[in-house]
Design a protein around this motif. Structure first.
Motif, PDB file in Angstrom:
ATOM      1  N   VAL A  32       0.496  -8.959   7.145  1.00 26.60           N
ATOM      2  CA  VAL A  32       1.276  -7.068   8.040  1.00 26.60           C
ATOM      3  C   VAL A  32       1.639  -7.990   9.775  1.00 26.60           C
ATOM      4  N   SER A  33       0.620  -9.068  10.162  1.00 28.12           N
ATOM      5  CA  SER A  33       1.268  -9.557  11.104  1.00 28.12           C
ATOM      6  C   SER A  33       2.235 -10.445  10.984  1.00 28.12           C
ATOM      7  N   ALA A  34       2.212 -11.052  10.376  1.00 26.37           N
ATOM      8  CA  ALA A  34       3.587 -11.727  10.640  1.00 26.37           C
ATOM      9  C   ALA A  34       4.817 -10.834  10.223  1.00 26.37           C
ATOM     10  N   ILE A  35       4.873  -9.841   9.413  1.00 25.60           N
ATOM     11  CA  ILE A  35       6.036  -8.722   9.783  1.00 25.60           C
ATOM     12  C   ILE A  35       5.824  -8.433  11.270  1.00 25.60           C
ATOM     13  N   GLN A  85      17.023   0.617  18.600  1.00 24.92           N
ATOM     14  CA  GLN A  85      16.643   0.185  16.767  1.00 24.92           C
ATOM     15  C   GLN A  85      14.774   0.438  17.143  1.00 24.92           C
ATOM     16  N   ASN A  86      14.859   1.070  16.664  1.00 22.93           N
ATOM     17  CA  ASN A  86      12.830   1.115  16.812  1.00 22.93           C
ATOM     18  C   ASN A  86      12.409   0.192  15.782  1.00 22.93           C
ATOM     19  N   PRO A  87      10.692   0.302  16.528  1.00 19.43           N
ATOM     20  CA  PRO A  87       9.969  -0.961  15.648  1.00 19.43           C
ATOM     21  C   PRO A  87       9.630  -0.109  14.449  1.00 19.43           C
ATOM     22  N   ILE A  88       9.463  -1.282  13.704  1.00 17.19           N
ATOM     23  CA  ILE A  88       8.306  -1.339  12.116  1.00 17.19           C
ATOM     24  C   ILE A  88       7.198  -1.040  12.552  1.00 17.19           C
ATOM     25  N   SER A  89       6.900   0.575  11.999  1.00 19.60           N
ATOM     26  CA  SER A  89       5.270   1.126  12.294  1.00 19.60           C
ATOM     27  C   SER A  89       4.887   0.378  11.267  1.00 19.60           C
ATOM     28  N   TYR A  90       3.036   0.550  11.485  1.00 21.85           N
ATOM     29  CA  TYR A  90       1.994   0.555  10.459  1.00 21.85           C
ATOM     30  C   TYR A  90       2.454   1.534   9.439  1.00 21.85           C
ATOM     31  N   SER A  91       2.962   2.819   9.592  1.00 23.90           N
ATOM     32  CA  SER A  91       2.844   3.829   8.001  1.00 23.90           C
ATOM     33  C   SER A  91       3.927   3.387   7.632  1.00 23.90           C
ATOM     34  N   GLU A  92       4.594   2.871   8.278  1.00 23.04           N
ATOM     35  CA  GLU A  92       6.189   2.498   7.273  1.00 23.04           C
ATOM     36  C   GLU A  92       6.284   1.699   6.465  1.00 23.04           C
ATOM     37  N   LEU A  99       4.807   2.574  -2.152  1.00 23.26           N
ATOM     38  CA  LEU A  99       6.562   2.403  -3.131  1.00 23.26           C
ATOM     39  C   LEU A  99       6.684   1.297  -3.673  1.00 23.26           C
ATOM     40  N   THR A 100       6.378   0.223  -3.578  1.00 22.62           N
ATOM     41  CA  THR A 100       6.739  -1.308  -3.826  1.00 22.62           C
ATOM     42  C   THR A 100       5.768  -2.063  -4.890  1.00 22.62           C
ATOM     43  N   SER A 101       4.469  -2.033  -4.737  1.00 24.99           N
ATOM     44  CA  SER A 101       3.167  -1.877  -4.996  1.00 24.99           C
ATOM     45  C   SER A 101       2.942  -3.075  -4.712  1.00 24.99           C
ATOM     46  N   ILE A 102       3.580  -3.538  -3.087  1.00 25.51           N
ATOM     47  CA  ILE A 102       2.491  -4.903  -3.079  1.00 25.51           C
ATOM     48  C   ILE A 102       1.625  -5.172  -2.133  1.00 25.51           C
ATOM     49  N   GLU A 103       0.785  -4.977  -2.266  1.00 23.35           N
ATOM     50  CA  GLU A 103      -0.488  -5.016  -1.635  1.00 23.35           C
ATOM     51  C   GLU A 103      -0.758  -6.637  -0.516  1.00 23.35           C
ATOM     52  N   LEU A 104      -0.600  -6.005   1.215  1.00 26.25           N
ATOM     53  CA  LEU A 104       0.219  -6.834   2.214  1.00 26.25           C
ATOM     54  C   LEU A 104      -1.505  -7.026   2.122  1.00 26.25           C
ATOM     55  N   THR A 105      -2.376  -8.522   3.280  1.00 27.23           N
ATOM     56  CA  THR A 105      -2.940  -8.809   4.058  1.00 27.23           C
ATOM     57  C   THR A 105      -2.425  -8.793   5.307  1.00 27.23           C
ATOM     58  N   TRP A 154       6.218   1.678   2.512  1.00 25.16           N
ATOM     59  CA  TRP A 154       6.888   0.406   1.308  1.00 25.16           C
ATOM     60  C   TRP A 154       5.723  -0.122   0.673  1.00 25.16           C
ATOM     61  N   SER A 155       4.942  -0.641   1.556  1.00 26.60           N
ATOM     62  CA  SER A 155       4.085  -0.945   0.781  1.00 26.60           C
ATOM     63  C   SER A 155       3.168  -0.387  -0.846  1.00 26.60           C
TER      64      SER A 155
END
Length: 75
Positions: A50-53, A26-33, A40-46, A37-38
């Protein structure tokens, strides 16, 4: 994980289900992904969320690699 960042675990799960692979694993989750996602879901991440994810993803991939290595040793 600190209680006030438990929601990141749920978000990580959503992102992880959509990850790609490269034939070796599996590939790592990228910042662009995460960004897509943010939006498309209207979730603003701090930045801390992002660091925790990203840290959860790194730990997940490490565990996956260890499990694959253990399985290949048993063959």
């Amino acid at each position: 994980m600190p209680e006030n960042y438990r929601h990141c675990w749920s978000w990580f799960g959503e992102l992880s289900r959509t990850r790609s692979s490269n034939g070796f694993g599996q590939n790592p989750i990228s910042y662009s992904e995460i960004d897509a996602w943010s939006r498309l879901t209207s979730i603003e991440l701090t930045p801390l969320e992002v660091s925790a994810i990203m840290r959860l993803d790194s730990a997940y991939l490490t565990i996956q690699a260890e499990q694959i290595a253990q399985r290949s040793k048993k063959k």
